[in-house]
Design a protein around this motif. Structure first.
Motif, PDB file in Angstrom:
ATOM      1  N   GLU A  68       0.866  -1.171   0.000  1.00  0.00           N
ATOM      2  CA  GLU A  68       0.000   0.000   0.000  1.00  0.00           C
ATOM      3  C   GLU A  68       0.901   1.219   0.000  1.00  0.00           C
ATOM      4  O   GLU A  68       1.982   1.199   0.574  1.00  0.00           O
ATOM      5  N   CYS A  69       0.456   2.289  -0.640  1.00  0.00           N
ATOM      6  CA  CYS A  69       1.277   3.492  -0.686  1.00  0.00           C
ATOM      7  C   CYS A  69       1.450   4.048   0.730  1.00  0.00           C
ATOM      8  O   CYS A  69       0.486   4.234   1.461  1.00  0.00           O
ATOM      9  N   ALA A  70       2.734   4.305   1.104  1.00  0.00           N
ATOM     10  CA  ALA A  70       3.013   4.798   2.451  1.00  0.00           C
ATOM     11  C   ALA A  70       2.568   6.247   2.614  1.00  0.00           C
ATOM     12  O   ALA A  70       2.319   6.708   3.719  1.00  0.00           O
ATOM     13  N   ALA A  71       2.439   6.971   1.495  1.00  0.00           N
ATOM     14  CA  ALA A  71       2.078   8.391   1.577  1.00  0.00           C
ATOM     15  C   ALA A  71       0.565   8.589   1.613  1.00  0.00           C
ATOM     16  O   ALA A  71       0.041   9.277   2.491  1.00  0.00           O
ATOM     17  N   CYS A  72      -0.153   7.968   0.642  1.00  0.00           N
ATOM     18  CA  CYS A  72      -1.595   8.258   0.566  1.00  0.00           C
ATOM     19  C   CYS A  72      -2.461   7.030   0.796  1.00  0.00           C
ATOM     20  O   CYS A  72      -3.681   7.132   0.833  1.00  0.00           O
ATOM     21  N   GLY A  73      -1.808   5.851   0.976  1.00  0.00           N
ATOM     22  CA  GLY A  73      -2.582   4.639   1.222  1.00  0.00           C
ATOM     23  C   GLY A  73      -3.269   4.104  -0.025  1.00  0.00           C
ATOM     24  O   GLY A  73      -4.083   3.191   0.048  1.00  0.00           O
ATOM     25  N   GLY A  74      -2.903   4.668  -1.167  1.00  0.00           N
ATOM     26  CA  GLY A  74      -3.528   4.254  -2.418  1.00  0.00           C
ATOM     27  C   GLY A  74      -3.044   2.903  -2.905  1.00  0.00           C
ATOM     28  O   GLY A  74      -2.114   2.323  -2.352  1.00  0.00           O
ATOM     29  N   ARG A  75      -3.702   2.409  -3.951  1.00  0.00           N
ATOM     30  CA  ARG A  75      -3.326   1.120  -4.514  1.00  0.00           C
ATOM     31  C   ARG A  75      -2.077   1.264  -5.369  1.00  0.00           C
ATOM     32  O   ARG A  75      -1.899   2.252  -6.088  1.00  0.00           O
ATOM     33  N   LEU A 101       4.314   1.392  -8.322  1.00  0.00           N
ATOM     34  CA  LEU A 101       3.998   2.820  -8.385  1.00  0.00           C
ATOM     35  C   LEU A 101       2.603   3.022  -7.828  1.00  0.00           C
ATOM     36  O   LEU A 101       1.686   2.243  -8.126  1.00  0.00           O
ATOM     37  N   CYS A 102       2.422   4.077  -7.011  1.00  0.00           N
ATOM     38  CA  CYS A 102       1.089   4.364  -6.484  1.00  0.00           C
ATOM     39  C   CYS A 102       0.256   5.003  -7.596  1.00  0.00           C
ATOM     40  O   CYS A 102       0.696   5.951  -8.242  1.00  0.00           O
ATOM     41  N   SER A 103      -0.941   4.470  -7.801  1.00  0.00           N
ATOM     42  CA  SER A 103      -1.776   5.035  -8.873  1.00  0.00           C
ATOM     43  C   SER A 103      -2.349   6.382  -8.454  1.00  0.00           C
ATOM     44  O   SER A 103      -2.715   7.198  -9.290  1.00  0.00           O
ATOM     45  N   GLY A 104      -2.388   6.616  -7.127  1.00  0.00           N
ATOM     46  CA  GLY A 104      -2.915   7.885  -6.631  1.00  0.00           C
ATOM     47  C   GLY A 104      -1.915   9.018  -6.751  1.00  0.00           C
ATOM     48  O   GLY A 104      -2.141  10.004  -7.445  1.00  0.00           O
ATOM     49  N   CYS A 105      -0.745   8.868  -6.081  1.00  0.00           N
ATOM     50  CA  CYS A 105       0.190   9.988  -6.009  1.00  0.00           C
ATOM     51  C   CYS A 105       1.481   9.769  -6.775  1.00  0.00           C
ATOM     52  O   CYS A 105       2.339  10.649  -6.817  1.00  0.00           O
ATOM     53  N   GLY A 106       1.659   8.583  -7.363  1.00  0.00           N
ATOM     54  CA  GLY A 106       2.843   8.362  -8.189  1.00  0.00           C
ATOM     55  C   GLY A 106       4.102   8.004  -7.421  1.00  0.00           C
ATOM     56  O   GLY A 106       5.194   7.944  -7.976  1.00  0.00           O
TER      57      GLY A 106
HETATM   58 ZN    ZN Z   1       0.194   7.275  -3.056  1.00  0.00          ZN
END
Ligand code: ZN
Length: 455
Positions: A68-75, A101-106
């Motif tokens: 899981e993305c550590a910054a925004c929790g995105g996929r 790669l986080c699909s939310g914040c990259g």
């Molecule tokens: Zn993210």
């Protein structure tokens, strides 16, 4: 006879198909003892193949994980695959790991916490450092290559690099704080020299310390002068490890070098350092040995030798009992009978024993006179159960430094290389390098077994 070695997944769900690792065939004819069991090349191959298969299975299993993305929790979605070539104790392996790669914040994510540019497992690093602490890099590389399937990273240069890395980590490691407070700690600080590879410098000074508690706790440490390793930090850290508190009675011993005394002060050791009995005893030993081999080829010499041996022993007794601040008296008494050794034949070492004795006595005298302020009544301390010096019988400098770093005259050391190797050597002796290797020396429970006879 022949077998197939198979790895079988023991999980009940997600059971992976079993893997054939290796075919083994051995003669069933045992007339020759050499046919019994596996050979070293077979065992090495077996270890290497099992390692490959286990790593492959681990990597396959792990590839299913998605962080899981550590910054925004995105996929996160897979960005790419990266092969990692890792040297292990049982051969080199290639592990393909996914990067995400986080699909939310990259943001980039991985599923491992491996150090960047990781090239080897910590277990391999530690074993390489451990062996290198005990023997030359080239020999350590040879031993490893001989016994284990470590084809990658067995060059002496690789071993040196990894060992120095381990040394750097050890130096920067946080102190291990003791849970039990120590009522008394003896600290001895000593120095020795190793050959230098730097231009315009023949030798480098190495400072070595040894801290001991009454119940047998012991730590050794050392640092090459003018490196990033601060000996005063090491002193403080090792005292802390043994459980020093504000109530601990601290006794310091040195070989008498003024530089060492100021280091002790800088490290906050304010009690007056005592001249280590070990260093006195070593110098006296030279005189004793020379006296014992004096020629007895003439009746006059037999008599004189008896007098001299007794005088040297008396000198030892007087220093031990705090009654001598020099060897003047002994020198004067021996001078009276010394003339019978005029023209004494040289030994194989090139010097006549009488000359050697004379040198040794003057060395004792010069040493004691310059150190008289730090001499104590050693006998009294000993009777009271107090220390009179380090309890390492051959001296900390000898086993910690000289055995590895000064024995071979050809070996020249860089300041950083010697210093970091020394950190590893100390950790090996203290039993703090990795786990499961143990200490190289037994903690001593009796304070001074060899000194009873001196009293
Ligand atoms: Zn993210």
């Amino acid at each position: 006879m022949g077998w197939v070695l198979q790895l079988v997944d023991t999980r009940t769900e997600n059971r992976a198909p079993s893997v054939d690792v290796m075919e083994i065939s051995r003669p069933n004819d045992l007339r020759d003892i050499a046919s019994l069991g596996l050979t070293l090349p077979e065992a090495k191959q077996l270890l290497a193949r099992v390692q490959q298969a286990v790593v492959a299975a681990q990597a396959r299993d792990y590839a299913g994980l998605r962080p899981e993305c550590a910054a925004c929790g995105g996929r996160c979605h897979v960005k790419d695959w990266r092969p990692h070539q890792i040297a292990t104790l049982f051969g080199g392996v290639t592990v393909r790991l996914r990067r995400f790669l986080c699909s939310g914040c990259g943001r980039s994510e991985t599923t491992t916490s491996w150090p960047s540019h990781c090239r080897s497992t910590p277990e391999l690093d530690q074993l390489q450092a451990h062996l290198s602490a005990l023997m030359p890099y080239r020999v350590a590389a040879g031993v490893l290559e001989h016994l284990l399937p470590v084809e990658a990273g067995t060059s002496p240069e690789t071993l040196r690099g990894r060992t120095l890395n381990v040394g750097e980590h050890l130096r920067n490691a946080a102190p291990i704080t003791s849970t039990a407070a120590a009522p008394a700690i003896a600290l001895s600080l000593d120095s020795t020299f190793i050959r230098s590879c730097h231009d315009g410098e023949r030798h480098q000074e190495v400072r070595i310390g040894n801290v001991e508690t009454l119940n047998g706790g012991r730590q050794v440490f050392g640092a090459v002068a003018r490196t990033e390793t601060d000996i005063t930090v090491l002193i403080r850290r090792n005292l802390e490890t043994l459980g020093r508190t504000s109530n601990t009675e601290l006794t310091a011993f040195t070989d008498g070098c003024p530089g060492l005394r100021s280091i002790l002060t800088d490290a906050g050791v304010t009690s007056l350092p005592i001249l280590d009995w070990f260093h006195i005893a070593m110098r006296l030993q030279h005189a004793k040995q020379a006296a014992e081999v004096l020629s007895t080829d003439e009746p006059g010499r037999v008599q004189a030798k008896t007098v001299i041996v007794a005088e040297v022993e008396r000198l030892r007794w007087r220093i031990w009992n705090g009654k001598a601040k020099g060897a003047r008296l002994t020198i004067e008494r021996i001078r009276k009978v010394m003339h019978v050794f005029k023209g004494e034949r040289r030994r194989r070492t090139g010097t006549a024993p009488s000359r050697k004795l004379w040198h040794a006595l003057h060395a004792v005298d010069a040493y004691l006179s310059s150190q008289s302020a730090w001499l104590v009544n050693y006998a009294e301390r000993h009777r009271a159960g107090l220390r009179v010096g380090t309890s390492v019988t051959e001296g900390t400098a000898n086993f910690l430094v000289n055995r590895r770093m000064a024995k071979s005259q050809q070996m020249r050391w860089s300041r950083r290389g010697a210093d970091l190797l020394l950190q590893v050597r100390a950790a090996v002796y203290n039993g703090t390098l990795g786990s499961g290797f143990g200490k190289l020396f037994e903690p001593m429970s009796r304070p001074h077994p060899t000194l009873a006879e001196a009293a």
